[in-house]
Design a protein around this motif. Structure first.
Motif, PDB file in Angstrom:
ATOM      1  N   LEU A  33       0.356  -1.458   0.044  1.00 14.35           N
ATOM      2  CA  LEU A  33      -0.277  -0.028   0.337  1.00 14.35           C
ATOM      3  C   LEU A  33       1.028   1.062   0.036  1.00 14.35           C
ATOM      4  O   LEU A  33       0.789   2.609  -0.515  1.00 14.35           O
ATOM      5  CB  LEU A  33      -0.799   0.197   1.448  1.00 14.35           C
ATOM      6  N   LYS A  34       1.845   1.367   0.852  1.00 14.12           N
ATOM      7  CA  LYS A  34       2.436   2.475   0.629  1.00 14.12           C
ATOM      8  C   LYS A  34       2.932   2.704  -0.652  1.00 14.12           C
ATOM      9  O   LYS A  34       3.486   4.042  -1.056  1.00 14.12           O
ATOM     10  CB  LYS A  34       3.979   2.374   1.590  1.00 14.12           C
ATOM     11  N   ASP A  35       3.746   1.733  -1.695  1.00 11.36           N
ATOM     12  CA  ASP A  35       3.990   1.963  -3.317  1.00 11.36           C
ATOM     13  C   ASP A  35       2.919   2.400  -3.591  1.00 11.36           C
ATOM     14  O   ASP A  35       3.556   3.478  -4.579  1.00 11.36           O
ATOM     15  CB  ASP A  35       5.236   0.387  -3.375  1.00 11.36           C
ATOM     16  N   ARG A  36       2.239   1.334  -3.152  1.00 10.66           N
ATOM     17  CA  ARG A  36       0.418   1.913  -4.523  1.00 10.66           C
ATOM     18  C   ARG A  36       0.544   3.629  -3.769  1.00 10.66           C
ATOM     19  O   ARG A  36       0.352   4.576  -5.018  1.00 10.66           O
ATOM     20  CB  ARG A  36      -0.298   1.295  -4.382  1.00 10.66           C
ATOM     21  N   ILE A  37       0.211   4.146  -2.776  1.00 10.39           N
ATOM     22  CA  ILE A  37       0.212   5.550  -2.424  1.00 10.39           C
ATOM     23  C   ILE A  37       1.476   7.008  -2.418  1.00 10.39           C
ATOM     24  O   ILE A  37       1.225   7.428  -3.197  1.00 10.39           O
ATOM     25  CB  ILE A  37      -0.222   5.762  -0.713  1.00 10.39           C
ATOM     26  N   ASP A  78       2.378  -1.602   7.136  1.00 11.37           N
ATOM     27  CA  ASP A  78       1.959  -0.614   7.740  1.00 11.37           C
ATOM     28  C   ASP A  78       2.824   0.725   6.800  1.00 11.37           C
ATOM     29  O   ASP A  78       3.328   0.419   6.709  1.00 11.37           O
ATOM     30  CB  ASP A  78       2.545   0.002   9.109  1.00 11.37           C
ATOM     31  N   PRO A  79       1.949   0.898   5.831  1.00 11.58           N
ATOM     32  CA  PRO A  79       1.861   1.469   5.012  1.00 11.58           C
ATOM     33  C   PRO A  79       2.164   3.456   5.391  1.00 11.58           C
ATOM     34  O   PRO A  79       2.978   4.296   4.958  1.00 11.58           O
ATOM     35  CB  PRO A  79       0.708   2.239   4.067  1.00 11.58           C
ATOM     36  N   PHE A  80       2.566   3.636   6.528  1.00 14.60           N
ATOM     37  CA  PHE A  80       2.686   5.009   7.435  1.00 14.60           C
ATOM     38  C   PHE A  80       3.931   4.636   8.415  1.00 14.60           C
ATOM     39  O   PHE A  80       4.117   5.691   9.127  1.00 14.60           O
ATOM     40  CB  PHE A  80       1.690   5.876   8.275  1.00 14.60           C
ATOM     41  N   ASP A  81       4.368   3.441   8.303  1.00 16.05           N
ATOM     42  CA  ASP A  81       5.427   2.780   9.100  1.00 16.05           C
ATOM     43  C   ASP A  81       6.107   3.307  10.444  1.00 16.05           C
ATOM     44  O   ASP A  81       6.676   3.778  11.497  1.00 16.05           O
ATOM     45  CB  ASP A  81       6.668   4.105   8.241  1.00 16.05           C
ATOM     46  N   LEU A 111      -9.468  -5.084   3.823  1.00 13.49           N
ATOM     47  CA  LEU A 111      -8.734  -4.593   4.526  1.00 13.49           C
ATOM     48  C   LEU A 111      -8.107  -4.714   6.347  1.00 13.49           C
ATOM     49  O   LEU A 111      -8.842  -5.143   5.936  1.00 13.49           O
ATOM     50  CB  LEU A 111      -9.490  -3.043   4.064  1.00 13.49           C
ATOM     51  N   TYR A 112      -7.286  -3.693   6.443  1.00 13.18           N
ATOM     52  CA  TYR A 112      -6.778  -3.652   7.574  1.00 13.18           C
ATOM     53  C   TYR A 112      -6.689  -2.579   7.952  1.00 13.18           C
ATOM     54  O   TYR A 112      -6.558  -2.069   7.078  1.00 13.18           O
ATOM     55  CB  TYR A 112      -5.825  -4.917   8.323  1.00 13.18           C
ATOM     56  N   PHE A 113      -7.105  -2.232   9.221  1.00 14.06           N
ATOM     57  CA  PHE A 113      -7.151  -0.370   9.367  1.00 14.06           C
ATOM     58  C   PHE A 113      -6.046  -0.332  10.872  1.00 14.06           C
ATOM     59  O   PHE A 113      -6.801   1.202  11.391  1.00 14.06           O
ATOM     60  CB  PHE A 113      -9.124   0.158   9.281  1.00 14.06           C
TER      61      PHE A 113
END
Length: 272
Positions: A33-37, A78-81, A111-113
């Motif tokens: 998700l991090k790369d996609r964003i 975690d896309p937000f590290d 999804l996981y939130f």
């Protein structure tokens, strides 16, 4: 001559911007998700355009295997590290932004939130995030509650009633693995086939699991408090179970005898 050599060099270089959109969507869906964003949309113009395709955002985890929600959870990136704010609105806005990319949430299936939850130092935003799921994600199949502690029972019921296609549910590190929620899932989510739970498991909850989910195939109870009696109830009462993980379950004492008989019917069992 120089022009000819230049054309040859150009023909040999990878034309990333000429990949068909279907291939790009697959690349996006298999990326974090991090790369996609933050990264893939910056490769070139065609990749930036592809990033707007709803199918790039069907999952908030790296696509497949979807069974990771049960077999590997909560090992999601975690896309937000881990940079979680004490301001609950920041996580809510980030979550809303990603839902909008997935056709307003209708394309979202997994999804996981956890990353969107506020930090322990700030006010909780669990209910708001769950309400967004209930109102925007009717086609959700795989959901992880990992790391959520503060949701109200009312909102949890709302999610269960609004997501009838749920198949895999991860209750890791959350207090929501209780009879009332499981019974509500029995009524509204007939396709449940996999559950993950660590931590405390109420005694005799195995009977509720068998009754509510006769089609359960994947069950991960590693690092849980399940005891011998409940394990015996599970392996003898569920005829469709194909995968069972009871690694690091400290309350099990006589499990080897139980496992020996269960191996005849359950294809894959993990224990130590």
């Amino acid at each position: 001559m120089m022009q000819r050599q230049q054309r040859l060099r150009q023909s040999r270089s990878p034309a990333w911007d000429n990949l068909p959109s279907t291939a790009l969507v697959i690349i996006f869906s298999k990326s974090s998700l991090k790369d996609r964003i933050y990264n893939l949309p910056l490769v070139c113009k065609s990749w930036a355009n592809t990033s707007h395709h709803p199918h790039c955002w069907v999952s908030f985890t790296v696509a497949p295997p979807v069974d990771a929600f049960v077999k590997s959870s909560p090992a999601f990136l975690d896309p937000f590290d881990g940079r979680r704010s004490t301001d609950p609105q920041i996580g809510i806005h980030a979550f809303q932004s990603l839902i909008s990319k997935a056709a307003g949430g209708s394309a979202l299936t997994s999804l996981y939130f956890y990353p969107f939850l506020t930090s322990l130092d700030g006010p909780s935003n669990d209910d708001t995030l769950l309400k967004l799921i209930a109102t925007s994600c009717p086609n959700l199949k795989n959901l992880s509650f990992h790391g959520s502690f503060n949701a109200s029972e009312e909102v949890l019921f709302q999610v269960v009633r609004s997501c009838p296609n749920l198949e895999l549910v991860d209750f890791s590190d959350s207090p929501y693995f209780i009879p009332a929620i499981l019974q509500e899932m029995e009524i509204h989510c007939p396709n449940i086939r996999g559950i993950r739970r660590n931590g405390f498991v109420q005694p005799f909850l195995s009977s509720t699991l068998i009754k509510c989910f006769p089609g359960l195939k994947l069950l991960n109870l590693s690092d849980s408090s399940i005891g011998d009696r409940d394990l015996l109830t599970l392996v003898t009462g569920n005829s469709r179970l194909e995968y069972l993980d009871i690694m690091r379950c400290q309350s099990l004492m006589l499990y080897m005898h139980i496992i020996k008989g269960a191996h005849r019917r359950i294809a894959e069992i993990h224990y130590d």
